[in-house]
Enzyme design. Structure first.
Site, PDB file in Angstrom:
ATOM      1  CD  GLU A 169      -2.447   1.278   0.116  1.00 34.09           C
ATOM      2  OE1 GLU A 169      -2.947   0.348  -0.265  1.00 34.09           O
ATOM      3  OE2 GLU A 169      -2.171   2.506  -0.793  1.00 34.09           O
ATOM      4  CB  ALA A 172       0.398  10.047   2.503  1.00 37.30           C
ATOM      5  CG  LEU A 225      10.861  -2.297   2.380  1.00 31.93           C
ATOM      6  CD1 LEU A 225      12.156  -3.760   2.155  1.00 31.93           C
ATOM      7  CD2 LEU A 225      10.488  -2.042   3.314  1.00 31.93           C
ATOM      8  N   GLY A 277       8.706  12.037  10.287  1.00 26.34           N
ATOM      9  CA  GLY A 277       8.238  11.034  10.843  1.00 26.34           C
ATOM     10  C   GLY A 277       7.155  10.007  10.784  1.00 26.34           C
ATOM     11  CB  CYS A 280       5.784   3.929   7.318  1.00 24.98           C
ATOM     12  SG  CYS A 280       4.422   2.696   7.234  1.00 24.98           S
ATOM     13  NE  ARG A 350       1.097   4.366  13.798  1.00 27.18           N
ATOM     14  CZ  ARG A 350       0.272   3.963  13.299  1.00 27.18           C
ATOM     15  NH1 ARG A 350       1.408   2.746  13.042  1.00 27.18           N
ATOM     16  NH2 ARG A 350       0.088   4.239  12.146  1.00 27.18           N
TER      17      ARG A 350
HETATM   18  P1  NAD Z   1      -2.313   0.046  12.412  1.00 28.22           P
HETATM   19  O1  NAD Z   1      -1.653  -1.034  13.656  1.00 28.22           O
HETATM   20  O2  NAD Z   1      -2.646   0.662  13.091  1.00 28.22           O
HETATM   21  O3  NAD Z   1      -3.331  -1.671  12.416  1.00 28.22           O
HETATM   22  C1  NAD Z   1      -3.138  -3.251  12.484  1.00 28.22           C
HETATM   23  C2  NAD Z   1      -3.976  -3.843  13.061  1.00 28.22           C
HETATM   24  O4  NAD Z   1      -3.642  -4.872  12.764  1.00 28.22           O
HETATM   25  C3  NAD Z   1      -4.310  -3.280  14.496  1.00 28.22           C
HETATM   26  O5  NAD Z   1      -5.256  -3.192  14.641  1.00 28.22           O
HETATM   27  C4  NAD Z   1      -3.877  -5.222  15.644  1.00 28.22           C
HETATM   28  O6  NAD Z   1      -4.269  -4.858  16.377  1.00 28.22           O
HETATM   29  C5  NAD Z   1      -4.758  -5.652  14.272  1.00 28.22           C
HETATM   30  N1  NAD Z   1      -3.691  -7.836  14.216  1.00 28.22           N
HETATM   31  C6  NAD Z   1      -2.542  -7.505  14.382  1.00 28.22           C
HETATM   32  N2  NAD Z   1      -2.337  -8.726  14.990  1.00 28.22           N
HETATM   33  C7  NAD Z   1      -3.727  -9.545  14.450  1.00 28.22           C
HETATM   34  C8  NAD Z   1      -4.012 -10.753  14.236  1.00 28.22           C
HETATM   35  N3  NAD Z   1      -2.545 -11.683  14.150  1.00 28.22           N
HETATM   36  N4  NAD Z   1      -4.898 -11.007  14.036  1.00 28.22           N
HETATM   37  C9  NAD Z   1      -6.581  -9.330  14.428  1.00 28.22           C
HETATM   38  N5  NAD Z   1      -5.482  -8.320  13.514  1.00 28.22           N
HETATM   39  C10 NAD Z   1      -4.346  -7.988  14.725  1.00 28.22           C
HETATM   40  O7  NAD Z   1      -1.039  -0.771  11.324  1.00 28.22           O
HETATM   41  P2  NAD Z   1      -0.503   0.378   9.451  1.00 28.22           P
HETATM   42  O8  NAD Z   1      -0.618   1.536   9.946  1.00 28.22           O
HETATM   43  O9  NAD Z   1      -2.319   0.133   9.341  1.00 28.22           O
HETATM   44  O10 NAD Z   1      -0.133  -0.601   9.033  1.00 28.22           O
HETATM   45  C11 NAD Z   1      -0.623  -2.230   8.633  1.00 28.22           C
HETATM   46  C12 NAD Z   1       1.067  -1.891   8.025  1.00 28.22           C
HETATM   47  O11 NAD Z   1       0.602  -1.119   7.036  1.00 28.22           O
HETATM   48  C13 NAD Z   1       2.003  -1.848   8.100  1.00 28.22           C
HETATM   49  O12 NAD Z   1       2.851  -3.120   7.401  1.00 28.22           O
HETATM   50  C14 NAD Z   1       2.831  -0.442   7.960  1.00 28.22           C
HETATM   51  O13 NAD Z   1       4.545  -0.638   7.278  1.00 28.22           O
HETATM   52  C15 NAD Z   1       1.749  -0.709   6.263  1.00 28.22           C
HETATM   53  N6  NAD Z   1       1.741   0.488   5.844  1.00 28.22           N
HETATM   54  C16 NAD Z   1       1.279   1.193   6.564  1.00 28.22           C
HETATM   55  C17 NAD Z   1       0.781   2.852   6.281  1.00 28.22           C
HETATM   56  C18 NAD Z   1       0.745   3.742   7.102  1.00 28.22           C
HETATM   57  O14 NAD Z   1       0.315   5.265   6.600  1.00 28.22           O
HETATM   58  N7  NAD Z   1       0.131   3.899   8.169  1.00 28.22           N
HETATM   59  C19 NAD Z   1       0.849   3.505   4.966  1.00 28.22           C
HETATM   60  C20 NAD Z   1       1.144   2.470   3.630  1.00 28.22           C
HETATM   61  C21 NAD Z   1       1.076   0.835   4.369  1.00 28.22           C
HETATM   62  C1  UGA Z   2       4.747   7.203   3.500  1.00 27.31           C
HETATM   63  C2  UGA Z   2       4.627   7.393   2.183  1.00 27.31           C
HETATM   64  O1  UGA Z   2       4.544   8.732   2.020  1.00 27.31           O
HETATM   65  C3  UGA Z   2       3.366   6.760   1.448  1.00 27.31           C
HETATM   66  O2  UGA Z   2       3.175   6.464   0.447  1.00 27.31           O
HETATM   67  C4  UGA Z   2       3.591   5.261   2.273  1.00 27.31           C
HETATM   68  O3  UGA Z   2       2.720   3.786   1.960  1.00 27.31           O
HETATM   69  C5  UGA Z   2       3.978   5.499   3.566  1.00 27.31           C
HETATM   70  O4  UGA Z   2       4.504   6.043   4.286  1.00 27.31           O
HETATM   71  C6  UGA Z   2       3.623   4.220   4.544  1.00 27.31           C
HETATM   72  O5  UGA Z   2       4.431   3.576   4.372  1.00 27.31           O
HETATM   73  O6  UGA Z   2       3.426   4.214   5.374  1.00 27.31           O
HETATM   74  P1  UGA Z   2       3.407   8.678   5.524  1.00 27.31           P
HETATM   75  O7  UGA Z   2       4.456   8.728   6.433  1.00 27.31           O
HETATM   76  O8  UGA Z   2       1.490   9.115   5.978  1.00 27.31           O
HETATM   77  O9  UGA Z   2       3.302   8.396   4.006  1.00 27.31           O
HETATM   78  O10 UGA Z   2       4.055  10.342   5.113  1.00 27.31           O
HETATM   79  P2  UGA Z   2       4.615  11.584   4.664  1.00 27.31           P
HETATM   80  O11 UGA Z   2       3.357  12.554   4.005  1.00 27.31           O
HETATM   81  O12 UGA Z   2       5.329  10.901   3.539  1.00 27.31           O
HETATM   82  O13 UGA Z   2       5.502  12.274   5.463  1.00 27.31           O
HETATM   83  C7  UGA Z   2       6.674  11.612   5.944  1.00 27.31           C
HETATM   84  C8  UGA Z   2       6.842  12.209   6.415  1.00 27.31           C
HETATM   85  O14 UGA Z   2       7.498  13.344   5.945  1.00 27.31           O
HETATM   86  C9  UGA Z   2       5.816  13.517   7.342  1.00 27.31           C
HETATM   87  O15 UGA Z   2       6.161  13.508   9.153  1.00 27.31           O
HETATM   88  C10 UGA Z   2       6.216  14.895   6.736  1.00 27.31           C
HETATM   89  O16 UGA Z   2       5.575  15.723   7.646  1.00 27.31           O
HETATM   90  C11 UGA Z   2       7.476  15.002   6.452  1.00 27.31           C
HETATM   91  N1  UGA Z   2       7.144  15.645   5.274  1.00 27.31           N
HETATM   92  C12 UGA Z   2       6.990  15.090   3.432  1.00 27.31           C
HETATM   93  C13 UGA Z   2       8.690  16.376   4.884  1.00 27.31           C
HETATM   94  O17 UGA Z   2       9.504  16.375   6.072  1.00 27.31           O
HETATM   95  N2  UGA Z   2       8.818  17.403   4.028  1.00 27.31           N
HETATM   96  C14 UGA Z   2       7.410  17.080   2.773  1.00 27.31           C
HETATM   97  O18 UGA Z   2       8.675  17.688   1.701  1.00 27.31           O
HETATM   98  C15 UGA Z   2       7.062  15.756   2.646  1.00 27.31           C
END
Ligand code: NAD
Ligand code: UGA
Length: 484
Positions: A169, A172, A225, A277, A280, A350
């Protein structure tokens, strides 16, 4: 293998699982989607009648949930039943950095993913496509496959078949719904054409076909990644240049604009800020570092690790600048912190730069009044590992006896909160901070009152005309502009 998917289960109702499945349910009304999670509180929040109580704040999410929840989108803790009935299962659970054991501090902790694979192996009825939605180290699909196949063999009485796909995924936070509705690309990695096409069919309901890329499974895992590593690398690069601007008289905003006009570089992700921050960037780069180390690629590992190191250095640098400008000490001084989320339009803290910066300032003895439009006091308490006290309820003379304390405020509408403060420090680029009336606030504060803008969102003239000293990130002419 079933070609047309009718029932989907998503394990993990978090930042990714919730919005991703909400959009899928909107665009594919014929598919029944069950999102399951072990966290009952989170599921209850997703099912709340009051849509402002959804566990995740994302613009536009509440509207979609309103349309689809109870129609073809369901949230529950019924994991067994939902797996049993699904022909496609998305694993969307957390994959944080390992805290102990082999690879601690760098490798991803896959225990939640492994638990999901075991549950799928146990409960699924057969012919199931398992989709990695979580961000995972390269070759994790192999681990999932091994668990699924070995358990299928063990169960004996029925032949279960599984296909594993990678579908990372790229959303952002803060723009998740738009990113999901209009993605730059959708990546599907796998080695089984039929199951890849069945997932592609789902996305084709709203994503143009030329944006759906089919790759081998390892390329898909590595591309996720690498995307995050490249984005974070741009931020560390521009932040490192902001430090050079400050000592040479250049201005980081002008430098960003100038280099961004080069179409080979592009203008996005060039905003210098307090350091990246979010849940991820750091974890995914460290994952890449671990992978490179594991394969003996020391130089590659060092290269990517430096992106994270610059980020920490930069966050610490900001706290040091605040202390230096306030005559080398912030002890007993009242500082107002505006913004705690890792970026605007999210309640997520986070890895927020604000955590490190606030911790550093508390360590130096400052008293912090913290405001963020979406982050709660209890979240800040968890992040700072420190209880708040009611700093606003005490007399100013008593406040000067306090050191290293903090409190949270819901709103900055009542400008009394700025009474006798020495500085305002902007750490998140929320819109409401762009419209602050600096004139009235300046009158409340202790001179020389400072504004530290780590997000370049204030209008310098307005702040300076109000009588403040102003520091902006990467502003080499800052001293000449100060009027105090
Ligand atoms: P999150 O912590 O918000 O949600 C994960 C959920 O999974 C939690 O609610 C937890 O209770 C649940 N869970 C864990 N183990 C479980 C199990 N065995 N059965 C049922 N539920 C279970 O995490 P997130 O931010 O949604 O991230 C999920 C993944 O997606 C991560 O690998 C992250 O790197 C990736 N990702 C996150 C973002 C983002 O913006 N947060 C964007 C792209 C990819
Ligand atoms: C980032 C990526 O943009 C997504 O494509 C990816 O799916 C996601 O991580 C993930 O794998 O979790 P996100 O962390 O939600 O998304 O937010 P971003 O908009 O990328 O910002 C990340 C950090 O960089 C923030 O702290 C933001 O303030 C900072 N940032 C961003 C800057 O300092 N300068 C910029 O120009 C852009």
């Amino acid at each position: 293998m079933n070609f047309s998917v009718k029932r989907v289960c998503c394990i993990g109702a978090g930042y990714v699982g919730g919005p991703t499945m909400a959009v899928m349910s909107l665009k594919c009304p014929d598919i029944l989607i069950n999102i399951v999670d072990v966290n009952q509180e989170r599921i209850d929040a997703w099912n709340s009648d009051d849509l402002s109580k959804l566990p995740i704040f994302e613009p536009g999410l509440d509207d979609i949930v309103k349309k689809t929840r109870g129609r073809n989108l369901f949230f529950s803790t019924r994991i067994k039943e939902s797996i049993e009935n699904a022909d496609m299962i998305f694993i969307s659970v957390n994959t944080p950095t390992k805290k102990k054991g082999l690879g601690a501090g760098k490798a991803s902790d896959l225990k939640w993913v492994e638990a999901c694979a075991r549950e799928v192996a146990k409960y699924s009825k057969g012919d199931t496509v398992v989709v990695e939605k979580s961000t995972l180290p390269v070759r994790t699909a192999e681990v999932i496959q091994k668990i699924l196949y070995s358990s299928a063999r063990k169960s004996g009485e029925e032949i279960k078949s599984f296909k594993v796909l990678s579908n990372p995924e790229f959303l952002a936070e803060g723009t998740a719904i738009n990113d999901l509705l209009n993605p730059d690309r959708v990546l599907i990695g796998g080695d089984d054409e039929q199951s890849m096409l069945s997932l592609k069919e789902i996305y084709k309901e709203w994503v143009p076909e030329d944006k759906i890329l089919l790759t081998n499974i390892w390329s898909s895992e590595l591309a996720k990644l690498t995307s995050n590593a490249f984005l974070a690398q741009r931020i560390s690069s521009i932040n490192s240049i902001s430090a050079i601007c400050e000592v040479t008289g250049a201005d980081i905003r002008e430098v960003s604009r100038a280099i961004g006009k080069d179409s080979r570089i592009g203008s996005k992700f060039l905003d210098s800020g307090p350091g990246f921050g979010g849940s991820c960037f750091k974890k995914d780069i460290l994952n890449l570092v671990y992978l490179a180390d594991y394969f003996g690629l020391k130089e590659v590992a060092n290269f990517w690790e430096s992106v994270v190191e610059i980020n920490s250095w930069h966050q610490n640098r900001i706290a040091k600048i605040v202390v230096n400008k306030l005559f080398g000490t912030v002890s007993n001084k009242k500082l107002v912190i505006l913004g705690f989320a890792f970026k605007a339009n999210t309640n997520d803290t986070r890895e927020s730069a604000a955590i490190n910066i606030c911790k550093n300032l508390l360590e130096e003895g400052a008293n912090l009044i913290i405001h963020d439009p979406k982050v709660t006091s209890s979240q800040i308490e968890t992040d700072l590992h420190k209880r708040p006290i009611n700093l606003l309820g005490i007399e100013n003379s008593d406040l000067k006896e306090k050191s290293g304390e903090w409190c949270h405020i819901d709103t900055i509408d009542n400008i009394d909160i700025f009474d006798n403060a020495h500085a305002v420090i902007i750490l998140t680029e929320w819109d409401e901070f762009k419209h602050i009336n600096w004139n009235s606030i300046a009158l409340k504060m202790d001179p020389p009152a400072w504004v530290f803008d780590a997000r370049s969102i204030v209008k310098p003239k307005k702040v300076l005309d109000a009588g403040f000293s102003l520091w902006r990130l990467g502003d080499g002419f800052e001293d000449e502009k100060n009027i105090l």
